[in-house]
Structures are given as structure tokens and as C-alpha cells.
Design a protein around this motif. Sequence first.
Motif, PDB file in Angstrom:
ATOM      1  N   ARG A  39     -11.060 -19.035   0.086  1.00  9.28           N
ATOM      2  CA  ARG A  39      -9.856 -18.485  -0.527  1.00  9.28           C
ATOM      3  C   ARG A  39      -9.730 -17.019  -0.171  1.00  9.28           C
ATOM      4  NH1 ARG A  39      -9.450 -18.925  -6.884  1.00  9.28           N
ATOM      5  NH2 ARG A  39      -8.758 -16.808  -6.579  1.00  9.28           N
ATOM      6  N   ILE A  40      -8.505 -16.573  -0.018  1.00  5.73           N
ATOM      7  CA  ILE A  40      -8.269 -15.148   0.149  1.00  5.73           C
ATOM      8  C   ILE A  40      -7.066 -14.808  -0.718  1.00  5.73           C
ATOM      9  CG2 ILE A  40      -6.851 -15.426   2.220  1.00  5.73           C
ATOM     10  CD1 ILE A  40      -8.165 -12.711   3.152  1.00  5.73           C
ATOM     11  N   ARG A  41      -7.179 -13.747  -1.468  1.00  6.33           N
ATOM     12  CA  ARG A  41      -6.088 -13.330  -2.351  1.00  6.33           C
ATOM     13  C   ARG A  41      -5.014 -12.624  -1.545  1.00  6.33           C
ATOM     14  NH1 ARG A  41      -8.978 -11.481  -7.913  1.00  6.33           N
ATOM     15  NH2 ARG A  41      -9.980 -13.474  -8.226  1.00  6.33           N
ATOM     16  N   LEU A  42      -3.779 -12.869  -1.924  1.00 10.78           N
ATOM     17  CA  LEU A  42      -2.624 -12.299  -1.241  1.00 10.78           C
ATOM     18  C   LEU A  42      -1.949 -11.290  -2.150  1.00 10.78           C
ATOM     19  CD1 LEU A  42      -0.554 -12.309   1.095  1.00 10.78           C
ATOM     20  CD2 LEU A  42       0.580 -14.201  -0.075  1.00 10.78           C
ATOM     21  N   PHE A  43      -1.679 -10.096  -1.595  1.00 10.97           N
ATOM     22  CA  PHE A  43      -1.022  -9.028  -2.332  1.00 10.97           C
ATOM     23  C   PHE A  43       0.140  -8.492  -1.517  1.00 10.97           C
ATOM     24  CE2 PHE A  43      -5.274  -9.049  -4.069  1.00 10.97           C
ATOM     25  CZ  PHE A  43      -5.079  -8.823  -5.414  1.00 10.97           C
ATOM     26  N   GLY A  76       7.084  -6.245   5.796  1.00  9.81           N
ATOM     27  CA  GLY A  76       6.537  -7.213   4.852  1.00  9.81           C
ATOM     28  C   GLY A  76       5.970  -8.473   5.478  1.00  9.81           C
ATOM     29  N   GLY A  77       6.246  -8.731   6.747  1.00  7.46           N
ATOM     30  CA  GLY A  77       5.684  -9.903   7.415  1.00  7.46           C
ATOM     31  C   GLY A  77       4.382  -9.614   8.144  1.00  7.46           C
ATOM     32  N   ARG A  78       3.968  -8.372   8.151  1.00  8.75           N
ATOM     33  CA  ARG A  78       2.740  -7.993   8.848  1.00  8.75           C
ATOM     34  C   ARG A  78       1.580  -7.999   7.864  1.00  8.75           C
ATOM     35  NH1 ARG A  78       1.627  -2.666  12.558  1.00  8.75           N
ATOM     36  NH2 ARG A  78      -0.378  -3.404  13.308  1.00  8.75           N
ATOM     37  N   GLY A  79       0.480  -8.644   8.237  1.00  8.08           N
ATOM     38  CA  GLY A  79      -0.652  -8.778   7.336  1.00  8.08           C
ATOM     39  C   GLY A  79      -1.827  -7.897   7.705  1.00  8.08           C
ATOM     40  N   PHE A  80      -2.523  -7.438   6.673  1.00  6.99           N
ATOM     41  CA  PHE A  80      -3.715  -6.619   6.814  1.00  6.99           C
ATOM     42  C   PHE A  80      -4.776  -7.181   5.884  1.00  6.99           C
ATOM     43  CE2 PHE A  80       0.019  -4.089   7.520  1.00  6.99           C
ATOM     44  CZ  PHE A  80      -0.280  -3.331   8.651  1.00  6.99           C
ATOM     45  N   VAL A  81      -5.987  -7.351   6.380  1.00  4.55           N
ATOM     46  CA  VAL A  81      -7.076  -7.834   5.535  1.00  4.55           C
ATOM     47  C   VAL A  81      -8.072  -6.700   5.329  1.00  4.55           C
ATOM     48  CG1 VAL A  81      -8.928  -9.526   5.248  1.00  4.55           C
ATOM     49  CG2 VAL A  81      -6.794 -10.201   6.363  1.00  4.55           C
ATOM     50  N   LEU A  82      -8.230  -6.287   4.064  1.00  7.01           N
ATOM     51  CA  LEU A  82      -9.282  -5.352   3.681  1.00  7.01           C
ATOM     52  C   LEU A  82     -10.482  -6.213   3.323  1.00  7.01           C
ATOM     53  CD1 LEU A  82     -10.119  -2.394   3.007  1.00  7.01           C
ATOM     54  CD2 LEU A  82      -9.420  -2.904   0.646  1.00  7.01           C
ATOM     55  N   ALA A 130     -13.881  -2.675   5.910  1.00  7.49           N
ATOM     56  CA  ALA A 130     -13.116  -2.585   7.154  1.00  7.49           C
ATOM     57  C   ALA A 130     -11.725  -3.158   6.912  1.00  7.49           C
ATOM     58  CB  ALA A 130     -13.820  -3.353   8.273  1.00  7.49           C
ATOM     59  N   LEU A 131     -10.816  -2.842   7.821  1.00  6.69           N
ATOM     60  CA  LEU A 131      -9.444  -3.340   7.778  1.00  6.69           C
ATOM     61  C   LEU A 131      -9.172  -4.032   9.105  1.00  6.69           C
ATOM     62  CD1 LEU A 131      -6.817  -3.176   5.987  1.00  6.69           C
ATOM     63  CD2 LEU A 131      -6.133  -1.324   7.504  1.00  6.69           C
ATOM     64  N   THR A 132      -8.711  -5.263   9.035  1.00  4.23           N
ATOM     65  CA  THR A 132      -8.408  -6.028  10.239  1.00  4.23           C
ATOM     66  C   THR A 132      -6.998  -6.580  10.128  1.00  4.23           C
ATOM     67  OG1 THR A 132     -10.744  -6.628  10.489  1.00  4.23           O
ATOM     68  CG2 THR A 132      -9.147  -7.941  11.725  1.00  4.23           C
ATOM     69  N   ALA A 133      -6.202  -6.390  11.194  1.00  6.86           N
ATOM     70  CA  ALA A 133      -4.816  -6.844  11.185  1.00  6.86           C
ATOM     71  C   ALA A 133      -4.568  -7.940  12.201  1.00  6.86           C
ATOM     72  CB  ALA A 133      -3.883  -5.660  11.444  1.00  6.86           C
ATOM     73  N   SER A 134      -5.618  -8.496  12.785  1.00  8.46           N
ATOM     74  CA  SER A 134      -5.435  -9.571  13.763  1.00  8.46           C
ATOM     75  C   SER A 134      -5.568 -10.932  13.084  1.00  8.46           C
ATOM     76  CB  SER A 134      -6.456  -9.455  14.901  1.00  8.46           C
ATOM     77  OG  SER A 134      -7.751  -9.789  14.450  1.00  8.46           O
ATOM     78  N   TYR A 184       3.062  -2.639   4.207  1.00  5.42           N
ATOM     79  CA  TYR A 184       2.310  -1.424   3.930  1.00  5.42           C
ATOM     80  C   TYR A 184       3.254  -0.330   3.453  1.00  5.42           C
ATOM     81  CZ  TYR A 184       3.954   0.001   8.584  1.00  5.42           C
ATOM     82  OH  TYR A 184       4.744   0.301   9.666  1.00  5.42           O
ATOM     83  N   ALA A 185       2.682   0.717   2.922  1.00  7.60           N
ATOM     84  CA  ALA A 185       3.451   1.897   2.518  1.00  7.60           C
ATOM     85  C   ALA A 185       3.203   2.978   3.554  1.00  7.60           C
ATOM     86  CB  ALA A 185       3.015   2.369   1.134  1.00  7.60           C
TER      87      ALA A 185
END
Length: 124
Positions: A6-10, A17-23, A41-45, A67-68
Motif C-alpha cells: 500500500r502507498i498513501r496518496l496525498f 496535479g497529474g505529476r507524482g512524487f514519492v517521498l 529520498a524523493l523519486t518522481a519516476s 506540488y507547490a
Amino acid sequence: MPPQRRIRLFQGGPVEGGRGFVLHTRDWSNDQSLPVSDDLALTASVDILSAIAGGGGPREGILALGYAGWGPGQLEDEIQANAWLSVTPDEALLFGGDGDAKWLQAMAKLKVDPALLSGAAGHA
């Protein structure tokens, strides 16, 4: 079939808004991961989402869509003007619990009771 993950979505912010980033924890990374600290780390791929879907990937992570953004020097100026409160992050705050309770958890780390805050500014 790989074990379920599971991964939480925020909502990360109003920009793209369609671009995702995983912390995430740094126990997983690829050449596109950006170290944020010794532990994060932060991964956007999409590779990280594939790894998680396959039962692997980092031990902990959250996915933010969007993102802001700030102009040059804007965030630094806001921090200098005390417009932001900051706390040292920890895994329980970042990855645990109810998303709606994170603000209260952060305030508790500062030993601040939000009920005692005022919306009006004053001068000493």
C-alpha cells in the motif's frame, strides 16, 4: 503473485496535479532518486511505483500528486518572517497515522496547543 503493498496518496499542491512524487525511506532508490536527508529520498519516476506494485520498493513511502512552487527567495523570506512552523521529521509523522491528524502531531512535537493560537498578530 507478489505480496500486496500500500502507498498513501496525498495532494501535494496545486501545480501539475497529474505529476507524482514519492517521498520514501532510502532503503530503495534509483538513479533518479533525490536524497532529501540521510533517511529520506524523493523519486518522481514510475520505477518506484512498479517496484511497490511488485511487492518491493522502499519500506515506507507516500505518493503526492502535484506540488507547490515558490519564486526565488520567496520560501526563505516566508520562513524568516515566521510564516511557517517547522519540526524535525520522523517516520511516524511522515508515514504513519491518519493524514488529517498530521498537523496535530506536528504541533505536539513543538509542544504547541493549537487551541491557544490566535489569528490576530500583535506587537510587544
